[in-house]
Write an enzyme that holds these catalytic residues in place. Structure first.
Site, mmCIF file in Angstrom:
data_model
loop_
_atom_site.group_PDB
_atom_site.id
_atom_site.type_symbol
_atom_site.label_atom_id
_atom_site.label_comp_id
_atom_site.label_asym_id
_atom_site.label_seq_id
_atom_site.Cartn_x
_atom_site.Cartn_y
_atom_site.Cartn_z
ATOM 1 N N LYS A 1 -13.092 -0.407 4.176
ATOM 2 C CA LYS A 1 -13.021 0.639 3.147
ATOM 3 C C LYS A 1 -14.326 0.642 2.378
ATOM 4 O O LYS A 1 -14.790 -0.412 1.921
ATOM 5 C CB LYS A 1 -11.872 0.372 2.187
ATOM 6 C CG LYS A 1 -11.932 1.309 0.979
ATOM 7 C CD LYS A 1 -10.643 1.398 0.253
ATOM 8 C CE LYS A 1 -10.559 0.379 -0.847
ATOM 9 N NZ LYS A 1 -9.497 0.715 -1.803
HETATM 10 C C1 5RP Z 1 -9.842 -1.229 -6.233
HETATM 11 C C2 5RP Z 1 -9.501 -0.669 -4.933
HETATM 12 C C3 5RP Z 1 -8.850 0.669 -4.872
HETATM 13 O O1 5RP Z 1 -7.735 0.563 -4.081
HETATM 14 C C4 5RP Z 1 -9.799 1.696 -4.298
HETATM 15 O O2 5RP Z 1 -10.931 1.818 -5.102
HETATM 16 C C5 5RP Z 1 -9.123 3.045 -4.020
HETATM 17 O O3 5RP Z 1 -8.748 3.661 -5.171
HETATM 18 P P1 5RP Z 1 -9.538 4.877 -5.828
HETATM 19 O O4 5RP Z 1 -9.380 6.039 -4.874
HETATM 20 O O5 5RP Z 1 -8.861 5.108 -7.143
HETATM 21 O O6 5RP Z 1 -10.991 4.474 -5.946
HETATM 22 O O7 5RP Z 1 -9.709 -1.285 -3.926
HETATM 23 O O8 5RP Z 1 -10.617 -2.364 -6.062
#
Ligand code: 5RP
Length: 260
Positions: free
Chosen positions: A175
């Site tokens: 991610k």
């Molecule tokens: C926080 C995360 C969140 O899950 C990720 O950032 C996704 O959420 P958003 O779309 O609100 O950024 O890993 O560390």
């Protein structure tokens, strides 16, 4: 990898086998942000949205106490923690949830943040590698949440560095954030890439972001605030799904969002 591993990975990102995008819904923010607008009452605000999410990413406390145990949504459990927004340096995280507990909670994948270029880079990368050893021995896929040092731009150079390192260390899903020339990041990362939504932006801009990411080769989104903090979270998750899974344009999906 064995059948169980592949089965779990397909559950978390069903788009891998169908050739479409997947929607992971992230609600793990409280593990370092504490009370988070939109996440006050998960049973009321989050559970009704789950039929439109392919998987749900969250912390063990919220899974244990705030999510009914009869849901069928595959769970991606955050297993790293150890910092809060009160700290200048956010990178001091470790593995804090045992894999034994993750198995007991019947999770489909585990998520761990690595901080490339930050003060605790070495700690997060080595802990991550050890997590991969253990998770793979149990047939559980690992999602690497890539964060870069606070003085590093969220650009192709640093995000692709962090993403490729995550994949080299054994991540099954990466991610990261969308950036200019994101297709190059995808090309240099041999495992599925999904994007975080980031801070709340307008609904149309969040849909455009998802559309761009999919066009650039992302396997889906792991979106949180732009869904649960949207004016109408139910309409928004449906609109995100329309873009990411059904391949509709952001404009078309937004028009439907406004109409419904
Ligand atoms: C926080 C995360 C969140 O899950 C990720 O950032 C996704 O959420 P958003 O779309 O609100 O950024 O890993 O560390």
């Amino acid at each position: 990898m064995d059948w169980g591993f592949k089965n779990r990975l397909n559950k978390v990102l069903p788009g891998i086998s169908s050739g479409k995008g997947s929607v992971m819904f992230a609600i793990d923010h409280g593990y370092f942000m504490g009370p988070t607008s939109g996440l006050e009452n998960p049973v009321q605000n989050i559970v009704p949205l789950l039929p439109f999410a392919d998987s749900l990413m969250l912390s063990r406390g919220i899974l244990n106490y705030s999510i009914p145990n009869d849901i069928s949504t595959p769970i991606v459990l955050r297993v790293s923690s150890g910092n809060s927004i009160l700290n200048e340096d956010m990178s001091n995280e470790k593995l804090c949830v045992s894999l034994e507990e993750a198995v007991r909670m019947n999770v489909s994948a585990v998520a761990f943040s690595i901080y490339v270029g930050a003060e605790h880079e070495h700690q997060t990368l080595t802990e991550f590698s050890k997590l991969v050893n253990e998770a793979h021995s149990l047939g559980i896929p690992v999602l690497a949440v890539t964060a870069v040092g606070k003085d590093m731009a969220r650009d192709l150079r640093y995000l692709s560095l962090a993403s490729r390192i995550a994949a080299e260390l054994g991540a099954d899903i990466v991610k990261t954030y969308h950036c200019e020339d994101f297709d190059k990041l995808v090309d240099s990362c041999p495992v599925p890439v999904i994007i975080a939504g980031g801070k709340k932006i307008s609904e149309l801009d969040a849909l455009k972001l998802a559309e761009k990411a999919i066009k650039d080769g992302a396997n889906g989104v792991d979106m949180g605030r732009n869904i649960f903090q949207a004016q109408d979270p139910m309409k928004m998750i449906k609109a995100v799904r329309s873009v990411v899974v059904d391949g509709n344009s952001s404009m078309e999906s937004y028009s439907k969002f406004l109409e419904d």
